[in-house]
Design an enzyme around this catalytic site. Structure first.
Site, PDB file in Angstrom:
ATOM      1  N   ALA A   1       2.983   1.604 -12.480  1.00 37.40           N
ATOM      2  CA  ALA A   1       2.157   1.571 -11.260  1.00 37.40           C
ATOM      3  C   ALA A   1       2.358   2.838 -10.421  1.00 37.40           C
ATOM      4  CB  ALA A   1       2.479   0.337 -10.436  1.00 37.40           C
TER       5      ALA A   1
ATOM      6  N   GLY B   1       0.811  -1.213   0.000  1.00 39.95           N
ATOM      7  CA  GLY B   1       0.000   0.000   0.000  1.00 39.95           C
ATOM      8  C   GLY B   1       0.844   1.263   0.000  1.00 39.95           C
TER       9      GLY B   1
ATOM     10  N   ASP C   1       3.209   5.792 -11.473  1.00 41.49           N
ATOM     11  CA  ASP C   1       2.570   6.934 -12.147  1.00 41.49           C
ATOM     12  C   ASP C   1       1.058   6.899 -11.915  1.00 41.49           C
ATOM     13  OD1 ASP C   1       5.136   7.338 -13.147  1.00 41.49           O
ATOM     14  OD2 ASP C   1       4.715   6.155 -14.938  1.00 41.49           O
TER      15      ASP C   1
END
Ligand code: KDG
Length: 311
Positions: free
Chosen positions: A254, A229, A256
């Site tokens: 990912a 996360g 970005d």
């Protein structure tokens, strides 16, 4: 008014499905950290503009067509008749290992200079997004980014800076020397844990780096934790959200997507928790699909894989 202006180098990415040395078909895609962010925001209905230089040939045309097809404003893009568009080979070496090889030295994108950014900055935007890739491209690109953060500060445009360290472009020491002062102009700094030492003179300890950035005027420090996360540090403390569990097929882009989700939440006036939820939701969309940005959601798709408050 534009919601977001972002600036950087867009690349043509040639993706292989097996070892490059063995040849085989390559597929052609648009890549570039900042253009990925612009597309992420445009898909969610925000007015996003990308500025930079592209070649005055078919590859430059390809970049522009892709961006326009995604609804990104390309009004301020410059065509450079002298230089090529940068290339990136993304080699799927094995099912689990991908490698990147750049052919971008001397590219149109790397020749970005201050004059390229005067018009887009003058046009204004609610946010300016930059990455730590652009200042690594050339001296003129570094000057352009430095000028842009100062111009944004003078006009009251909040800046987000994604560290995006690229070891193929510069050393950690050079990156630290450039990015640490730049980060002081940002209101949002995005980094993964292994990039924290590049934005503060505080070593790699997350709390120390976040404390230093907040003291220097940054409002939010976002730390990307991949499958765990993300955490956000603000004056109110630290907050963590878990990742959205998905089957990861391609992690490129990912980060970005995460940034695009966070900025979208900011533009929508969401609170910090919901901004983070939208950020990890977009990250999940990115890793669950192939390509840098192709799998990013439109607004009505946000709840598809999250079942959370990200929408
Ligand atoms: O974030 C994904 C990027 O790595 C990719 O699109 C290309 O901008 C790029 C870079 O410089 O690596």
């Amino acid at each position: 008014q534009r919601d977001l202006l972002t600036v950087g180098e867009a690349l043509v990415s040639l993706r292989s499905s097996g070892p490059l040395a063995a040849g085989g078909p390559l597929s052609m895609h648009l890549a570039g950290a900042e253009s990925n962010v612009a597309i992420g925001l445009a898909r969610l209905g925000h007015r996003a503009a990308w500025a930079g230089r592209v070649s005055d040939d078919e590859l430059g045309e390809f970049v522009l067509r892709q961006l326009r097809a995604e609804g990104v404003d390309t009004t301020d893009v410059r065509r450079d008749p002298q230089r090529p568009t940068g290339l990136m080979f993304l080699e799927r070496r094995t099912a689990d290992v991908s490698r990147v090889r750049y052919h971008r030295a001397g590219s149109a994108g790397a020749a970005l200079d201050v004059d390229d950014l005067r018009a887009p900055l003058a046009a204004g935007a609610r946010l300016l997004h930059l990455s730590g890739i652009t200042p690594a491209l050339s001296a003129s690109a570094r000057d352009a980014v430095t000028w842009a953060v100062r111009a944004a500060a003078e006009s009251g445009i909040p800046v987000s800076l994604d560290v995006n360290y690229r070891a193929g472009l510069w050393s950690r020491a050079d990156a630290r020397a450039t990015l640490t002062p730049l980060a002081g102009y940002a209101s949002v700094v995005v980094a993964s844990t292994d990039e924290l030492d590049l934005v503060a003179g505080a070593g790699a300890d997350e709390r120390a780096v976040a404390t230093d950035l907040l003291r220097r005027g940054v409002s939010t420090v976002l730390v990307k934790l991949g499958a765990d996360g993300a955490r956000a540090w603000t004056a109110d403390g630290v907050e963590q959200v878990p990742a959205v569990p998905v089957t990861a097929v391609d992690t490129v882009g990912a980060g970005d997507a995460f940034t695009a989700g966070y900025l979208s939440g900011h533009l929508d006036g969401l609170d910090l928790t919901d901004r983070l939820r939208r950020a990890v939701a977009l990250g999940a969309f990115a890793v669950a699909g192939h390509g840098d940005w192709e799998g990013l959601p439109r607004r009505d798709e946000l709840s598809l894989i999250t079942g959370s408050a990200a929408g």
